[in-house]
Every structure is written in structure tokens, then in C-alpha cells.
Write a protein that holds these residues in place. Structure first.
Motif, mmCIF file in Angstrom:
data_model
loop_
_atom_site.group_PDB
_atom_site.id
_atom_site.type_symbol
_atom_site.label_atom_id
_atom_site.label_comp_id
_atom_site.label_asym_id
_atom_site.label_seq_id
_atom_site.Cartn_x
_atom_site.Cartn_y
_atom_site.Cartn_z
ATOM 1 N N GLU A 118 -26.491 34.364 -96.516
ATOM 2 C CA GLU A 118 -26.819 35.235 -97.634
ATOM 3 C C GLU A 118 -27.547 34.496 -98.752
ATOM 4 N N GLU A 119 -27.616 33.195 -98.693
ATOM 5 C CA GLU A 119 -28.296 32.429 -99.731
ATOM 6 C C GLU A 119 -29.793 32.707 -99.703
ATOM 7 N N LYS A 120 -30.376 32.747 -100.900
ATOM 8 C CA LYS A 120 -31.816 32.985 -100.995
ATOM 9 C C LYS A 120 -32.582 31.730 -100.596
ATOM 10 N N LYS A 121 -33.763 31.942 -100.044
ATOM 11 C CA LYS A 121 -34.640 30.824 -99.733
ATOM 12 C C LYS A 121 -35.145 30.187 -101.026
ATOM 13 N N ARG A 122 -35.271 28.879 -101.005
ATOM 14 C CA ARG A 122 -35.775 28.156 -102.172
ATOM 15 C C ARG A 122 -37.304 28.130 -102.111
ATOM 16 N N ALA A 163 -37.606 36.567 -108.225
ATOM 17 C CA ALA A 163 -36.217 36.128 -108.381
ATOM 18 C C ALA A 163 -35.257 36.973 -107.550
ATOM 19 N N GLU A 164 -35.639 38.205 -107.260
ATOM 20 C CA GLU A 164 -34.787 39.052 -106.425
ATOM 21 C C GLU A 164 -34.784 38.573 -104.970
ATOM 22 N N LYS A 165 -35.853 37.923 -104.568
ATOM 23 C CA LYS A 165 -35.979 37.492 -103.170
ATOM 24 C C LYS A 165 -35.706 36.005 -102.980
ATOM 25 N N TYR A 166 -36.080 35.191 -103.975
ATOM 26 C CA TYR A 166 -36.015 33.736 -103.813
ATOM 27 C C TYR A 166 -35.174 33.063 -104.903
ATOM 28 N N ASP A 167 -34.704 31.886 -104.546
ATOM 29 C CA ASP A 167 -34.180 30.947 -105.530
ATOM 30 C C ASP A 167 -35.392 30.104 -105.945
ATOM 31 N N ASP A 179 -38.025 26.023 -98.850
ATOM 32 C CA ASP A 179 -38.050 26.930 -97.698
ATOM 33 C C ASP A 179 -39.315 27.771 -97.654
#
Length: 262
Positions: free
Chosen positions: A14-18, A50-54, A119
Motif C-alpha cells: 500500500e505504500e506509495k511509489k517514491r 501527492a495523491e499518487k506518489y511519495d 521508483d
């Protein structure tokens, strides 16, 4: 122990891609202004990412000696302090200087010791010169690469190399809710007084729209200022009775219809 590993794997999934983000602000500003008479909304761009990525970092590139671009620095600083000036003072290089600088930063990032922590790359440009860099990131570095670009100002070759392409602007029915309220209010005013002179003003329009739709006045004011900033609505002085001068709102209905705002 097994339950712990299951929970750990679920969390990791569930972690966002960096992501690293590189913005050719010249492409964004000039293309958007030329094709759609709008200005970049950097806050909305940052929020969407920001909703999709870190987000690791966002870098904005451009020749900010251009007065129009320089006027946007305040807005850029609301989302990033990494603003890279690409002004070229050499008479031997007339074009593509900004592209070269952005490409250099992209390759440096991809080949850095920290590259394994990245990522994805998001690149805001429409220029085909970036196709090789995007192919390198996707095929050699095995990174996700998203291209953001202005609609009708993006290389098809560039799009084909990327993981995905996001075109700006794209108004969805749920978007621009308050802007639509304002435009509907003004259209109704003109339709009701067809053949007569009407003088909608800034604050009167805000009050009427907010009251009719039962929404906060601040939301309508913010939306109206955005419509004016993007060239859909503009103000001109109009002389009324007794030589009194007031600022009247006018709508660029052609642009409103073209961009599907109403």
C-alpha cells in the motif's frame, strides 16, 4: 510470526511509489497560455502528484528572466523551493538550453547513488528531445515514467516511450464546480436580460452566485479569481449613467465552450 509478515507485506504493497519530479516550466507556461489562454496551477499539480506518489523532490526549470515566468515564482515557491534558472547569455546557443539542463539533472539523478530509492520519474514536458531519456529510465533503469504535458503540445514519440501520459487541461464534470456556478449565473443573467445592457460586477456576482447556490462566499470568490486569472472572465471599465465608471465582468464564451466549462 506469519501474521506479522502478512501485515508487513500488506503495508508495503500500500505504500506509495517514491518519485522525482522535473518540470519544464517554459513548456507548461508558454504552451498553456498560447493554446488555452490559461496559467499553470502548480498547487493542483502538486496535490494530484501527492495523491499518487511519495514525492522526493520537485524541480522547476525555466528562463525566469522572462517577465511572465518570473511573475509565477511566488506560486512555484508554494510547492517547491527548487527553482533552476536556465537563462542562456551565450549568443552561440539560441534554443533548447532549458532542455539540456533538465536532461542533465535527470541523468544525474538516474545514475546517482540514491537512484535505487527512486521508483518513478514524473517529467512535465512535451518536447521529443526527452524521448531517449524516458526510454533509458523505463528500459534500462526499470523505472515508472509519467509524462505531464499541455494538450496539443506533446510529441507522440515522447508519449509512446512513457509509462503513462497526462495531458493538461482536462476538465472533468466533478471539476470546477464553483467556476461552473459562476458561469451559469452570468449566462442566466444575460439570457434573462437579452437585448438589454447588464453590468455584472465582481462582488455582486460573488454575492448572487453564493446566495443562489447556498455555498460559502469565499469559495465563489476564489473560483472567480481563478476564472479571471485563466482568461475566461475579464474586467473592463464601463461608463454608466451620470458618467459614473464601474468595472464590469465580461465572459470569453468561446473559450468557456471550447474547454467544456459550461
Amino acid at each position: 510470526m506469519f501474521d506479522f509478515l502478512k501485515r508487513h507485506r500488506k503495508k508495503s504493497a500500500e505504500e506509495k511509489k517514491r518519485a522525482m519530479v522535473f518540470v519544464d516550466f517554459e513548456h507548461w507556461y508558454i504552451s498553456l497560455d498560447k493554446l488555452f489562454h490559461q496559467k499553470p496551477d502548480v498547487k493542483a499539480f502538486r496535490h494530484e502528484l501527492a495523491e499518487k506518489y511519495d514525492i522526493i523532490d520537485i524541480a522547476f526549470f525555466g528562463d525566469f528572466s522572462n517577465p511572465s515566468l518570473r511573475g509565477e515564482i511566488h506560486n512555484i515557491r508554494m510547492v517547491s523551493n527548487k527553482i533552476i534558472e536556465t537563462q542562456n547569455s551565450s549568443p552561440n546557443f539560441e534554443k533548447d538550453f532549458t532542455d539540456f539542463i533538465i536532461l542533465d539533472h535527470i541523468y544525474q539523478s538516474a545514475l546517482s547513488a540514491e537512484a535505487n530509492k527512486i521508483d518513478a520519474y514524473v517529467i512535465f514536458t512535451g518536447d521529443g528531445h526527452f524521448s531517449s531519456a524516458v526510454s533509458f529510465l523505463v528500459n534500462k533503469c526499470h523505472k515508472e515514467v509519467g509524462i505531464y504535458a499541455v494538450k496539443n503540445a506533446v510529441s507522440s514519440q515522447l508519449s509512446s516511450c512513457a509509462t503513462f501520459t497526462r495531458l493538461i487541461p482536462d476538465f472533468k464534470p466533478a471539476d470546477k464546480k464553483y467556476e461552473r456556478m459562476i458561469l451559469k449565473n452570468l449566462k442566466a443573467l444575460y439570457d434573462k436580460n437579452r437585448g438589454k445592457k447588464v453590468y455584472p460586477t465582481f462582488y455582486a456576482t460573488i454575492e448572487a452566485t453564493a446566495k443562489y447556490n447556498k455555498v460559502k462566499r469565499e469559495k465563489i470568490e476564489e473560483a472567480l479569481r481563478g476564472l479571471m486569472r485563466d482568461g475566461y472572465i475579464y474586467q473592463n471599465k464601463q461608463v454608466v449613467k451620470d458618467n459614473e465608471s464601474i468595472k464590469v465582468l465580461y465572459v470569453n464564451w468561446k473559450a468557456v465552450t471550447r474547454d467544456g466549462l459550461l
